[in-house]
Design a protein around this motif. Structure first.
Motif, PDB file in Angstrom:
ATOM      1  N   GLU A 225       1.289   6.995  -6.615  1.00  0.00           N
ATOM      2  CA  GLU A 225       0.202   7.940  -6.901  1.00  0.00           C
ATOM      3  C   GLU A 225       0.680   9.374  -6.666  1.00  0.00           C
ATOM      4  O   GLU A 225       0.298  10.291  -7.402  1.00  0.00           O
ATOM      5  CB  GLU A 225      -1.024   7.632  -6.040  1.00  0.00           C
ATOM      6  CG  GLU A 225      -1.760   6.364  -6.425  1.00  0.00           C
ATOM      7  CD  GLU A 225      -2.536   6.480  -7.722  1.00  0.00           C
ATOM      8  OE1 GLU A 225      -2.655   7.582  -8.291  1.00  0.00           O
ATOM      9  OE2 GLU A 225      -3.036   5.443  -8.187  1.00  0.00           O
ATOM     10  N   GLN A 226       1.506   9.574  -5.653  1.00  0.00           N
ATOM     11  CA  GLN A 226       2.040  10.905  -5.384  1.00  0.00           C
ATOM     12  C   GLN A 226       2.984  11.363  -6.495  1.00  0.00           C
ATOM     13  O   GLN A 226       3.134  12.558  -6.739  1.00  0.00           O
ATOM     14  CB  GLN A 226       2.755  10.941  -4.032  1.00  0.00           C
ATOM     15  CG  GLN A 226       1.801  10.829  -2.858  1.00  0.00           C
ATOM     16  CD  GLN A 226       0.743  11.926  -2.884  1.00  0.00           C
ATOM     17  OE1 GLN A 226       1.068  13.107  -2.919  1.00  0.00           O
ATOM     18  NE2 GLN A 226      -0.516  11.530  -2.892  1.00  0.00           N
ATOM     19  N   ALA A 227       3.600  10.427  -7.186  1.00  0.00           N
ATOM     20  CA  ALA A 227       4.455  10.784  -8.326  1.00  0.00           C
ATOM     21  C   ALA A 227       3.632  11.504  -9.390  1.00  0.00           C
ATOM     22  O   ALA A 227       4.114  12.432 -10.045  1.00  0.00           O
ATOM     23  CB  ALA A 227       5.120   9.536  -8.894  1.00  0.00           C
ATOM     24  N   TYR A 228       2.383  11.100  -9.552  1.00  0.00           N
ATOM     25  CA  TYR A 228       1.513  11.777 -10.519  1.00  0.00           C
ATOM     26  C   TYR A 228       1.217  13.214 -10.088  1.00  0.00           C
ATOM     27  O   TYR A 228       1.084  14.100 -10.926  1.00  0.00           O
ATOM     28  CB  TYR A 228       0.215  10.985 -10.733  1.00  0.00           C
ATOM     29  CG  TYR A 228       0.410   9.824 -11.662  1.00  0.00           C
ATOM     30  CD1 TYR A 228       0.445  10.009 -13.040  1.00  0.00           C
ATOM     31  CD2 TYR A 228       0.590   8.539 -11.168  1.00  0.00           C
ATOM     32  CE1 TYR A 228       0.634   8.948 -13.902  1.00  0.00           C
ATOM     33  CE2 TYR A 228       0.783   7.469 -12.021  1.00  0.00           C
ATOM     34  CZ  TYR A 228       0.807   7.676 -13.386  1.00  0.00           C
ATOM     35  OH  TYR A 228       1.003   6.622 -14.243  1.00  0.00           O
TER      36      TYR A 228
ATOM     37  N   TYR B 212       0.823  -1.210   0.000  1.00  0.00           N
ATOM     38  CA  TYR B 212       0.000   0.000   0.000  1.00  0.00           C
ATOM     39  C   TYR B 212       0.856   1.259   0.000  1.00  0.00           C
ATOM     40  O   TYR B 212       0.519   2.251  -0.653  1.00  0.00           O
ATOM     41  CB  TYR B 212      -0.971  -0.016   1.184  1.00  0.00           C
ATOM     42  CG  TYR B 212      -2.037  -1.061   1.014  1.00  0.00           C
ATOM     43  CD1 TYR B 212      -3.150  -0.808   0.222  1.00  0.00           C
ATOM     44  CD2 TYR B 212      -1.922  -2.301   1.615  1.00  0.00           C
ATOM     45  CE1 TYR B 212      -4.132  -1.763   0.032  1.00  0.00           C
ATOM     46  CE2 TYR B 212      -2.901  -3.271   1.432  1.00  0.00           C
ATOM     47  CZ  TYR B 212      -3.996  -2.999   0.643  1.00  0.00           C
ATOM     48  OH  TYR B 212      -4.960  -3.951   0.456  1.00  0.00           O
ATOM     49  N   LEU B 213       1.969   1.214   0.721  1.00  0.00           N
ATOM     50  CA  LEU B 213       2.871   2.364   0.736  1.00  0.00           C
ATOM     51  C   LEU B 213       3.478   2.573  -0.651  1.00  0.00           C
ATOM     52  O   LEU B 213       3.574   3.711  -1.131  1.00  0.00           O
ATOM     53  CB  LEU B 213       3.983   2.164   1.777  1.00  0.00           C
ATOM     54  CG  LEU B 213       5.003   3.295   1.876  1.00  0.00           C
ATOM     55  CD1 LEU B 213       4.335   4.622   2.226  1.00  0.00           C
ATOM     56  CD2 LEU B 213       6.078   2.933   2.902  1.00  0.00           C
ATOM     57  N   ALA B 214       3.858   1.500  -1.322  1.00  0.00           N
ATOM     58  CA  ALA B 214       4.415   1.608  -2.673  1.00  0.00           C
ATOM     59  C   ALA B 214       3.396   2.218  -3.628  1.00  0.00           C
ATOM     60  O   ALA B 214       3.716   3.125  -4.410  1.00  0.00           O
ATOM     61  CB  ALA B 214       4.867   0.236  -3.170  1.00  0.00           C
ATOM     62  N   HIS B 215       2.153   1.749  -3.543  1.00  0.00           N
ATOM     63  CA  HIS B 215       1.104   2.267  -4.423  1.00  0.00           C
ATOM     64  C   HIS B 215       0.825   3.735  -4.138  1.00  0.00           C
ATOM     65  O   HIS B 215       0.745   4.559  -5.057  1.00  0.00           O
ATOM     66  CB  HIS B 215      -0.168   1.430  -4.266  1.00  0.00           C
ATOM     67  CG  HIS B 215      -1.266   1.876  -5.155  1.00  0.00           C
ATOM     68  ND1 HIS B 215      -2.381   2.517  -4.677  1.00  0.00           N
ATOM     69  CD2 HIS B 215      -1.431   1.796  -6.499  1.00  0.00           C
ATOM     70  CE1 HIS B 215      -3.181   2.812  -5.689  1.00  0.00           C
ATOM     71  NE2 HIS B 215      -2.635   2.381  -6.797  1.00  0.00           N
ATOM     72  N   ALA B 216       0.691   4.100  -2.870  1.00  0.00           N
ATOM     73  CA  ALA B 216       0.417   5.495  -2.504  1.00  0.00           C
ATOM     74  C   ALA B 216       1.573   6.410  -2.921  1.00  0.00           C
ATOM     75  O   ALA B 216       1.351   7.531  -3.390  1.00  0.00           O
ATOM     76  CB  ALA B 216       0.174   5.603  -1.002  1.00  0.00           C
TER      77      ALA B 216
END
Length: 180
Positions: free
Chosen positions: A9-12, A2-6
């Motif tokens: 998403e912040q990279a976007y 979940y941390l990797a995914h979040a």
């Protein structure tokens, strides 16, 4: 996971703020954070995100390598939902759309093949994603100076963006219209 995914998403968010190089660094950090704990579908999603962000940052070779990595780790079959992380949807059809998007951003002629494959396989319930796909098709046709085809896809994208209320895709359609 979940941390990797979040983090990805912040990279976007960084990309949307005009910092595409930082976005690439952050999505790569997300991959490092996930390490061996990630499902294959999430790994493929992170590589596809990296590819898109590399394309936006003007890094064509890195973009293509990330697309190849996404393709290599994505599980086979038509299932899209990641059973280990239910917010991740990615199968071969979705990846074809993502590949087409990234290649269209690069102005690559191969974009159209991936995009039309994705359009043929698109889930009709993913209306917002189809709006983005139509934007990608318009962009790819504009890169080839095929204005009539581009305009057709822009009109479809606008209808779908209005239907879903997507500000991002409405803005993208307007940017594409300025290139006609």
């Amino acid at each position: 996971m979940y941390l990797a995914h979040a983090t990805a998403e912040q990279a976007y968010v960084l990309n949307d703020a005009g910092r595409p190089e930082m976005a690439v660094q952050l999505v790569r950090e997300a991959q490092r954070l996930g390490g061996d704990q990630m499902s294959p579908r999430l790994q493929a999603w992170l590589y596809a995100a990296e590819a898109e962000l590399c394309a936006k940052a003007g890094m064509p070779d890195d973009c293509r390598r990330a697309l190849d990595r996404a393709d290599a780790v994505l599980p086979t079959g038509s299932e899209a939902r990641d059973p280990d992380m239910l917010s991740i949807f990615l199968n071969r059809g979705h990846l074809a759309r993502w590949r087409g998007n990234a290649l269209a951003l690069l102005g690559d002629d191969d974009a159209l093949g991936s995009l039309y494959t994705a359009l043929d396989e698109a889930d009709p319930t993913f209306v917002r994603a189809t709006s983005g796909l139509r934007c990608d098709l318009a962009q790819a046709h504009l890169a080839r100076d095929e204005h009539a085809q581009a305009q057709e896809h822009m009109q479809q994208a606008r209808l779908l963006a209005n239907r879903t209320g997507s500000v991002r895709y409405r803005r993208r359609v307007e940017q594409l219209m300025q290139r006609l």
